[in-house]
Write an enzyme that holds these catalytic residues in place. Sequence first.
Site, PDB file in Angstrom:
ATOM      1  CE  LYS A   3      -7.381  -9.512  -4.732  1.00 16.91           C
ATOM      2  NZ  LYS A   3      -7.016  -8.107  -4.383  1.00 16.91           N
ATOM      3  CG  ASN A 106     -10.035  -5.625  -5.069  1.00 20.25           C
ATOM      4  OD1 ASN A 106      -9.319  -6.836  -4.815  1.00 20.25           O
ATOM      5  ND2 ASN A 106      -8.776  -4.967  -5.224  1.00 20.25           N
ATOM      6  CG  HIS A 109      -3.914 -10.877  -8.121  1.00 16.64           C
ATOM      7  ND1 HIS A 109      -3.148  -9.742  -7.950  1.00 16.64           N
ATOM      8  CD2 HIS A 109      -3.137 -11.748  -8.798  1.00 16.64           C
ATOM      9  CE1 HIS A 109      -2.078  -9.888  -8.594  1.00 16.64           C
ATOM     10  NE2 HIS A 109      -1.962 -11.171  -9.256  1.00 16.64           N
ATOM     11  CD  GLU A 120       1.258 -12.102  -9.608  1.00 17.72           C
ATOM     12  OE1 GLU A 120       1.610 -11.210  -9.330  1.00 17.72           O
ATOM     13  OE2 GLU A 120       0.243 -12.194 -10.373  1.00 17.72           O
TER      14      GLU A 120
HETATM   15  P1  ATP Z   1      -4.295  -6.927  -7.249  1.00 15.35           P
HETATM   16  O1  ATP Z   1      -2.727  -6.705  -7.419  1.00 15.35           O
HETATM   17  O2  ATP Z   1      -4.948  -7.714  -6.145  1.00 15.35           O
HETATM   18  O3  ATP Z   1      -4.934  -7.383  -8.721  1.00 15.35           O
HETATM   19  P2  ATP Z   1      -4.496  -4.192  -8.122  1.00 15.35           P
HETATM   20  O4  ATP Z   1      -3.409  -4.451  -9.045  1.00 15.35           O
HETATM   21  O5  ATP Z   1      -5.813  -3.546  -8.748  1.00 15.35           O
HETATM   22  O6  ATP Z   1      -4.982  -5.418  -7.492  1.00 15.35           O
HETATM   23  P3  ATP Z   1      -2.587  -3.159  -6.239  1.00 15.35           P
HETATM   24  O7  ATP Z   1      -2.229  -1.818  -6.159  1.00 15.35           O
HETATM   25  O8  ATP Z   1      -1.697  -4.231  -6.766  1.00 15.35           O
HETATM   26  O9  ATP Z   1      -4.151  -3.298  -7.031  1.00 15.35           O
HETATM   27  O10 ATP Z   1      -3.237  -3.527  -4.745  1.00 15.35           O
HETATM   28  C1  ATP Z   1      -2.947  -4.764  -4.403  1.00 15.35           C
HETATM   29  C2  ATP Z   1      -4.286  -5.040  -3.487  1.00 15.35           C
HETATM   30  O11 ATP Z   1      -4.047  -4.526  -2.189  1.00 15.35           O
HETATM   31  C3  ATP Z   1      -5.710  -4.569  -4.030  1.00 15.35           C
HETATM   32  O12 ATP Z   1      -6.226  -5.466  -4.923  1.00 15.35           O
HETATM   33  C4  ATP Z   1      -6.416  -4.298  -2.818  1.00 15.35           C
HETATM   34  O13 ATP Z   1      -6.664  -5.902  -2.464  1.00 15.35           O
HETATM   35  C5  ATP Z   1      -5.378  -4.058  -1.777  1.00 15.35           C
HETATM   36  N1  ATP Z   1      -5.402  -2.574  -1.594  1.00 15.35           N
HETATM   37  C6  ATP Z   1      -4.936  -1.822  -2.572  1.00 15.35           C
HETATM   38  N2  ATP Z   1      -4.936  -0.533  -2.182  1.00 15.35           N
HETATM   39  C7  ATP Z   1      -5.697  -0.564  -0.847  1.00 15.35           C
HETATM   40  C8  ATP Z   1      -6.279   0.401  -0.039  1.00 15.35           C
HETATM   41  N3  ATP Z   1      -5.925   1.880  -0.319  1.00 15.35           N
HETATM   42  N4  ATP Z   1      -6.656  -0.086   1.038  1.00 15.35           N
HETATM   43  C9  ATP Z   1      -6.881  -1.486   1.390  1.00 15.35           C
HETATM   44  N5  ATP Z   1      -6.459  -2.105   0.551  1.00 15.35           N
HETATM   45  C10 ATP Z   1      -5.623  -1.861  -0.767  1.00 15.35           C
HETATM   46 MG    MG Z   2      -1.618  -5.546  -8.491  1.00 14.61          MG
END
Ligand code: ATP
Ligand code: MG
Length: 131
Positions: A3, A106, A109, A120
């Site tokens: 990211k 974070n 992804h 994707e």
């Molecule tokens: P990703 O899909 O990016 O791999 P993930 O599966 O661990 O991450 P998801 O729940 O799918 O988490 O959330 C997608 C993305 O949205 C997160 O990686 C983060 O960048 C953002 N995100 C998730 N929760 C929050 C939050 N509470 N506040 C801000 N951003 C968030």
């Molecule tokens: Mg996710």
Amino acid sequence: MIKPDAVENGHIGAILEKITGAGFNIVAMKYTQLSRRDAQEFYAIHKERPFFGELVEFMTRGPIVAAILEKDNAVDDFRALIGATNPAEAAEGTIRKLFATSIGENAVHGSDSDENAGIEGAFHFSGREVF
Ligand code: ATP
Ligand code: MG
């Protein structure tokens, strides 16, 4: 994807080393930047969430690295390698523990299922970019 935060902070090389060191094979890879429309489509599943606007802003603010990775049990093993969404809760040695700065920013992804990995992968790459 690596990211925008991790790209800005100079972690591309270290993250790729963790990924290949964990036994993943890179079958497609590119350095690119998501448009707003790309990010809205990619994360459409989260469009009703309160952080959606922030997520789109973040994911479009600079370049990313997109890749397709292959390995037995790739989805589960990659999610174990990257760690919890919130780096404060991520296990020691995981990519998010090492390189992420916050729950929003974070570093990486990972796809959450084989089906979504297929969707994707096709979002980022044409057939002739996959080896
Ligand atoms: P990703 O899909 O990016 O791999 P993930 O599966 O661990 O991450 P998801 O729940 O799918 O988490 O959330 C997608 C993305 O949205 C997160 O990686 C983060 O960048 C953002 N995100 C998730 N929760 C929050 C939050 N509470 N506040 C801000 N951003 C968030
Ligand atoms: Mg996710």
